[in-house]
Design a protein around this motif. Structure first.
Motif, PDB file in Angstrom:
ATOM      1  N   VAL A  56      -7.950   0.390   5.902  1.00  0.00           N
ATOM      2  CA  VAL A  56      -6.638   0.715   6.472  1.00  0.00           C
ATOM      3  C   VAL A  56      -5.922   1.706   5.563  1.00  0.00           C
ATOM      4  O   VAL A  56      -6.305   1.919   4.419  1.00  0.00           O
ATOM      5  N   THR A  57      -4.855   2.296   6.100  1.00  0.00           N
ATOM      6  CA  THR A  57      -4.048   3.249   5.340  1.00  0.00           C
ATOM      7  C   THR A  57      -2.588   2.824   5.401  1.00  0.00           C
ATOM      8  O   THR A  57      -1.930   2.978   6.439  1.00  0.00           O
ATOM      9  N   PHE A  58      -2.101   2.262   4.299  1.00  0.00           N
ATOM     10  CA  PHE A  58      -0.724   1.781   4.209  1.00  0.00           C
ATOM     11  C   PHE A  58      -0.192   1.988   2.799  1.00  0.00           C
ATOM     12  O   PHE A  58      -0.962   2.195   1.853  1.00  0.00           O
ATOM     13  N   ARG A  59       1.120   1.905   2.662  1.00  0.00           N
ATOM     14  CA  ARG A  59       1.733   1.878   1.338  1.00  0.00           C
ATOM     15  C   ARG A  59       1.442   0.537   0.667  1.00  0.00           C
ATOM     16  O   ARG A  59       1.165  -0.457   1.331  1.00  0.00           O
ATOM     17  N   GLY A  60       1.509   0.527  -0.655  1.00  0.00           N
ATOM     18  CA  GLY A  60       1.304  -0.721  -1.366  1.00  0.00           C
ATOM     19  C   GLY A  60       1.691  -0.614  -2.814  1.00  0.00           C
ATOM     20  O   GLY A  60       2.014   0.468  -3.321  1.00  0.00           O
ATOM     21  N   LEU A  61       1.687  -1.753  -3.497  1.00  0.00           N
ATOM     22  CA  LEU A  61       2.073  -1.787  -4.897  1.00  0.00           C
ATOM     23  C   LEU A  61       1.233  -2.807  -5.639  1.00  0.00           C
ATOM     24  O   LEU A  61       0.663  -3.726  -5.038  1.00  0.00           O
ATOM     25  N   TYR A  62       1.148  -2.622  -6.954  1.00  0.00           N
ATOM     26  CA  TYR A  62       0.471  -3.569  -7.825  1.00  0.00           C
ATOM     27  C   TYR A  62       1.489  -4.487  -8.470  1.00  0.00           C
ATOM     28  O   TYR A  62       2.615  -4.071  -8.795  1.00  0.00           O
ATOM     29  N   LEU A  63       1.107  -5.744  -8.667  1.00  0.00           N
ATOM     30  CA  LEU A  63       1.922  -6.689  -9.432  1.00  0.00           C
ATOM     31  C   LEU A  63       1.401  -6.734 -10.867  1.00  0.00           C
ATOM     32  O   LEU A  63       0.187  -6.795 -11.087  1.00  0.00           O
ATOM     33  N   HIS A  64       2.314  -6.704 -11.854  1.00  0.00           N
ATOM     34  CA  HIS A  64       1.898  -6.712 -13.254  1.00  0.00           C
ATOM     35  C   HIS A  64       1.555  -8.108 -13.758  1.00  0.00           C
ATOM     36  O   HIS A  64       0.978  -8.256 -14.842  1.00  0.00           O
ATOM     37  N   SER A  65       1.932  -9.115 -12.988  1.00  0.00           N
ATOM     38  CA  SER A  65       1.580 -10.495 -13.332  1.00  0.00           C
ATOM     39  C   SER A  65       1.531 -11.308 -12.048  1.00  0.00           C
ATOM     40  O   SER A  65       1.886 -10.809 -10.974  1.00  0.00           O
TER      41      SER A  65
END
Length: 489
Positions: free
Chosen positions: A335-344
């Motif tokens: 899929v193609t979507f926005r996203g983010l990483y969690l640092h913890s």
């Protein structure tokens, strides 16, 4: 049954005879024959679960309807009765579950006939819809009356009629004294709305009533015409319609979806036992999948590469027009979507619940209750002060299974940060990037909201300082404003 066994389609017509009822029924193959296929609701009086039989008066009625439609479309065909196809007679009834040779043959021929229904309605010269609500309507009529009647008719609420209307090249509906082309009627509706010169308020209500009422069957009629190049829109329409329509046999829902999507041998799903198996059968045989299936909130299939897939039809698939189709691969759904990483990672045992509009902390217990909420601050060097709220319901789902070493990410449904209302997102664990695609494993559905209101921001910061809320830093995957490719297994 011999015609069905030989890969043919049986057609019926009445011919005069000296029998006690005055006619015989001639059965022939559909090869190079112009015919009408009837689409109807069994509860309106044409159903017979006991045998492939109908009353003689119904035979005369159906033949007259088919002949009337023929005269308006094929004047060169003469006075010969118009052949027609009717499920009650042409699909073998098999109510006896005994494994006698005759019953086994009837079951095989029944499944074979059901498999051929897409062909039957596609090849019919016309599909004639019969519904008692419409049969009582006499011309002349007003556009909004027939539109509203059809929208709320039994025919629009049954499962197999969805299939029959969608496959039709030319669909007509029978009224009391005439038949009406539904494709032509769409134009009449639009002309009636444009020509409405009544008061503004009346015109508005009339326009809304007419146009809104045409939406369900307009989409159904255009299924094979307008959406040839939009496979995943077809799947979304078929899924959402099939899940909400009435049927005596739940397993028929999956067969109808598969048939609408031109999947070979949809009747094979009758041999599958669970909804998960039937949905897997469908999803592994289509090229394009609606991308928002990823955000459905429902139990999911617990199989590698398919954990993104709902295990039930009891969830609606949303629509975002700008999103490209999702592509299924052996590793998962691309899929193609926005996203983010969690640092913890959040503390999954830190749970809250609402009582009397007040949030309270739930003490750890073995009972799955409450929700896990954490506040995310995007660490991108900006000083906008916005926070993001992520919520996972413990009551509806098991505690996420993610080791402490796994890097987590959140994939966002489009346009979520334009408002502060909760919107669906998914929590995934990351396995690495290859050729620009982040390969992940589906963990759980969550809800996500951007908080910009100063009063709410002040309250959130206060709850974080008190220890009533979790706080986690996150970072956008590359540029947060642009969608990126993910593969969710």
């Amino acid at each position: 049954m011999t015609i069905i066994e030989e890969e043919g389609v049986p057609l019926l017509r009445m011919v005069p005879s000296t029998s006690s009822i005055g006619f015989d029924v001639d059965v022939t193959r559909s090869d190079n024959v112009v015919y009408t296929a009837f689409s109807h609701v069994w509860s309106d009086g044409l159903g017979n679960p006991e045998a492939n039989e109908i009353f003689s008066c119904q035979w005369r009625r159906l033949q007259s309807f088919a002949d009337c439609l023929k005269k308006g479309r094929h004047e060169d065909m003469g006075e010969e009765p118009m052949p027609f196809w009717l499920d009650i007679v042409c699909i073998p009834v098999c109510k006896d579950r005994n494994n006698t040779s005759n019953q086994c043959r009837r079951r095989r021929m029944r499944n074979k006939a059901i498999q051929g229904m897409r062909r039957i309605y596609c090849e019919a010269d016309a599909v004639l819809i019969l519904d008692n609500t419409m049969l009582s309507l006499e011309s002349p009529f007003r556009a909004h009356e027939i539109s509203l009647r059809l929208a709320y008719s039994k025919w629009m609420r049954r499962l197999w009629t969805l299939h029959e209307g969608a496959m039709a090249r030319s669909a007509f509906i029978r009224l009391k004294n005439i038949h009406v082309s539904l494709h032509a009627f769409i134009n009449w509706v639009e002309e009636a709305v444009d020509a409405d010169t009544s008061k503004d308020s009346d015109k508005l209500l009339s326009s809304i009533g007419v146009t809104e009422a045409t939406v369900p069957w307009r989409s159904c009629l255009h299924f094979n015409i307008s959406w040839e190049a939009a496979g995943y829109h077809k799947m979304r329409f078929a899924w959402n319609e099939a899940r909400s329509r009435g049927t005596k046999y739940e397993e028929d829902r999956y067969v109808v979806i598969a048939s609408l999507l031109h999947i070979d041998h949809p009747e094979a799903m009758y041999e599958l036992e669970t909804p998960e198996e039937k949905i897997e059968f469908i999803l592994t045989r289509v090229a394009e999948i609606p991308p928002l299936i990823l955000f459905t909130v429902a139990p999911h299939i617990q199989k590698n590469g398919l954990r993104w897939a709902p295990a039930t039809l009891n969830t609606r698939i949303g629509l975002v027009k700008e999103s490209p189709p999702a592509i299924r691969t052996p590793e998962g759904l691309q899929v193609t979507f926005r996203g983010l990483y969690l640092h913890s990672q959040p503390n999954w045992n830190f749970r809250t619940r609402y009582r009397n509009q007040v949030s309270e902390i739930v003490q750890p217990s073995s009972k799955p209750e409450g929700q896990c909420t954490w506040i995310v601050k995007i660490d991108d060097g900006s000083h906008d002060g916005y926070l993001y709220s992520a919520t996972f319901s413990i009551q509806d789902h098991e505690t996420p299974k993610a080791s402490k070493q796994q890097k987590l990410a959140i994939i966002l449904q489009p346009r979520l940060d334009s408002a502060e209302s909760l919107s669906p997102a998914v929590l995934v664990s990351c396995n690495g990037v290859k050729d620009g695609i982040e390969y992940t494993e589906y963990i759980a559905p969550i809800f996500w909201a951007k908080v910009t209101d100063p009063t709410k921001l002040l309250l959130l910061r206060h709850t974080i300082r008190k220890g009533d809320n979790q706080f986690i830093l996150g970072s956008w995957r590359k540029d947060g404003e642009e969608p990126h490719q993910w593969c969710v297994g």
